[in-house]
Design a protein around this motif. Structure first.
Motif, PDB file in Angstrom:
ATOM      1  N   GLY A  57      -2.880  32.079 -32.813  1.00  0.00           N
ATOM      2  CA  GLY A  57      -2.429  31.752 -34.167  1.00  0.00           C
ATOM      3  C   GLY A  57      -1.314  30.737 -34.160  1.00  0.00           C
ATOM      4  N   ILE A  59       2.714  30.237 -34.981  1.00  0.00           N
ATOM      5  CA  ILE A  59       3.939  31.018 -35.186  1.00  0.00           C
ATOM      6  C   ILE A  59       4.909  30.297 -36.107  1.00  0.00           C
ATOM      7  CG2 ILE A  59       3.760  32.302 -33.026  1.00  0.00           C
ATOM      8  CD1 ILE A  59       6.060  30.408 -31.987  1.00  0.00           C
ATOM      9  N   THR A  64       6.154  29.597 -43.166  1.00  0.00           N
ATOM     10  CA  THR A  64       6.883  30.647 -42.435  1.00  0.00           C
ATOM     11  C   THR A  64       8.096  31.068 -43.267  1.00  0.00           C
ATOM     12  OG1 THR A  64       6.206  29.731 -40.314  1.00  0.00           O
ATOM     13  CG2 THR A  64       8.159  31.146 -40.298  1.00  0.00           C
ATOM     14  N   ASP A 130       3.445  36.472 -30.664  1.00  0.00           N
ATOM     15  CA  ASP A 130       2.436  35.571 -31.224  1.00  0.00           C
ATOM     16  C   ASP A 130       2.224  35.726 -32.730  1.00  0.00           C
ATOM     17  OD1 ASP A 130       1.383  38.061 -30.987  1.00  0.00           O
ATOM     18  OD2 ASP A 130      -0.290  37.495 -29.678  1.00  0.00           O
ATOM     19  N   ARG A 131       3.145  36.374 -33.441  1.00  0.00           N
ATOM     20  CA  ARG A 131       3.024  36.474 -34.904  1.00  0.00           C
ATOM     21  C   ARG A 131       4.342  36.951 -35.522  1.00  0.00           C
ATOM     22  NH1 ARG A 131       1.758  42.192 -35.471  1.00  0.00           N
ATOM     23  NH2 ARG A 131       0.980  42.838 -33.451  1.00  0.00           N
ATOM     24  N   ASP A 132       4.364  36.948 -36.849  1.00  0.00           N
ATOM     25  CA  ASP A 132       5.502  37.492 -37.624  1.00  0.00           C
ATOM     26  C   ASP A 132       6.825  36.778 -37.387  1.00  0.00           C
ATOM     27  OD1 ASP A 132       3.625  39.295 -38.492  1.00  0.00           O
ATOM     28  OD2 ASP A 132       4.280  40.908 -37.153  1.00  0.00           O
TER      29      ASP A 132
END
Ligand code: DGJ
Length: 305
Positions: A57, A59, A64, A130-132
């Motif tokens: 994904g 980041i 964001t 790899d996220r959030d």
């Protein structure tokens, strides 16, 4: 995968992880890098064998969310002019894992997307690799210009942010705060007026090494290496690394696998739109008996094959 050819992920799509970085965590190697397509900024792939890369994904992208850590930091990841939303420019993303806070912290080079005059560092973080991620904004460390950058944790456990300052003339070394979310101290200014870009640091046998390039835009030039007894110590003269164009590449980072070290460089194709055809050059770094690092050309790097 072949050097200078597009690398493909496990879905057969071209890997966009330019100006990147690799981080080992939880049995995987995470490969972060620039992906300038659509509203994206930073992509992440992961691999258990460094041969098969699964796209995980983005980041960092225009949407964001922002989370304030310092009122001095600029929260914008896009801006508007004449009713049109514009992207900023995020380059050379690096991600570290902070053992104390259990967070993954991203440092990168921020520009407004129109030119390179803002010369800022930017920071984001997440509790996942790899996220959030949440964005913490961009700023000029100690009020200084900050362009090409890297990070480095030394064997004493201190973490540094190194970036090109004073219109790329000098490299500045900053020690990060314990949580990695800010610069704590401006430790040193090195290679003054040498115009070094693309710094990549690593440690071997008690010495700290740096690979870097000269400053020639997107065109490759003669890479150089240098070393010091510590990041904060006395740095040596610059010496040639690779050939006159560093085999048609510019340093992104050095990946260490035990006692093996790999040079990972970008073979830039220029600014947009050719930028999107940029590829990678991966070569094992070997060392002479005196500890001088060198690379030799090979079509197929063992690290990826
Ligand atoms: C050289 C830098 O190393 C790249 O990251 C990029 O900023 C280009 N310059 C832009 O010309």
């Amino acid at each position: 995968m072949r050097n200078g050819q597009p690398y493909l992920d496990t879905e057969g799509r071209v890997i966009h992880a330019h100006g990147g970085w690799m981080l080992d965590h939880g049995g995987y190697t995470y490969w972060y890098g620039e992906d300038r397509r659509d509203n994206h900024y930073v992509a992440v792939y992961r691999s258990a064998d460094r041969k098969n890369w699964e796209f995980r994904g983005h980041i960092l992208s225009t949407d964001t969310p922002y989370e304030e850590t310092s009122g001095r930091f600029d929260p914008r990841l896009s801006w508007e002019r004449d009713g049109v939303r514009r992207k900023v420019n995020i380059e050379r993303p690096k991600v570290l894992y902070n053992e104390k806070t259990k967070r993954f912290v991203l440092w990168a080079h921020y520009e407004n997307g129109e030119n390179y005059r803002e010369a800022r560092a930017c920071v984001a973080s997440s509790d996942q690799p790899d996220r959030d991620f949440v964005y913490h904004g961009s700023f000029n460390p100690f009020g200084e210009m900050s362009r090409d950058c890297t990070v480095h944790t030394d064997s004493a456990g201190d973490t540094y942010f190194v970036s090109a300052s004073r219109d790329n003339a000098d490299l500045h070394v900053y020690r990060l705060t314990e949580d990695y979310l800010n610069v704590d101290e401006w430790v040193k200014s090195i290679y003054n007026h040498e115009f070094r870009e693309a710094p990549a640091l690593f440690e071997r046998g008690g010495r700290t090494y740096m690979i870097s390039s000269y400053c020639t835009g997107w065109a490759p030039n003669q890479g150089k290496w240098c070393s010091a007894d510590a990041v904060t110590g006395r740095w040596s003269l610059l010496r040639d690394f690779g050939d006159k164009t560093t085999f048609g590449s510019q340093s992104a980072f050095v990946y260490r696998d035990g006692e093996r070290y790999w040079y990972v460089g970008d073979r830039w194709m220029g600014g947009e739109p050719k930028y999107f055809e940029s590829t990678y050059v991966v070569l094992e770094i070997r060392f002479t008996e005196d500890g001088a690092p060198y690379i030799e050309w090979t079509d197929e790097p063992e690290m990826f094959n």
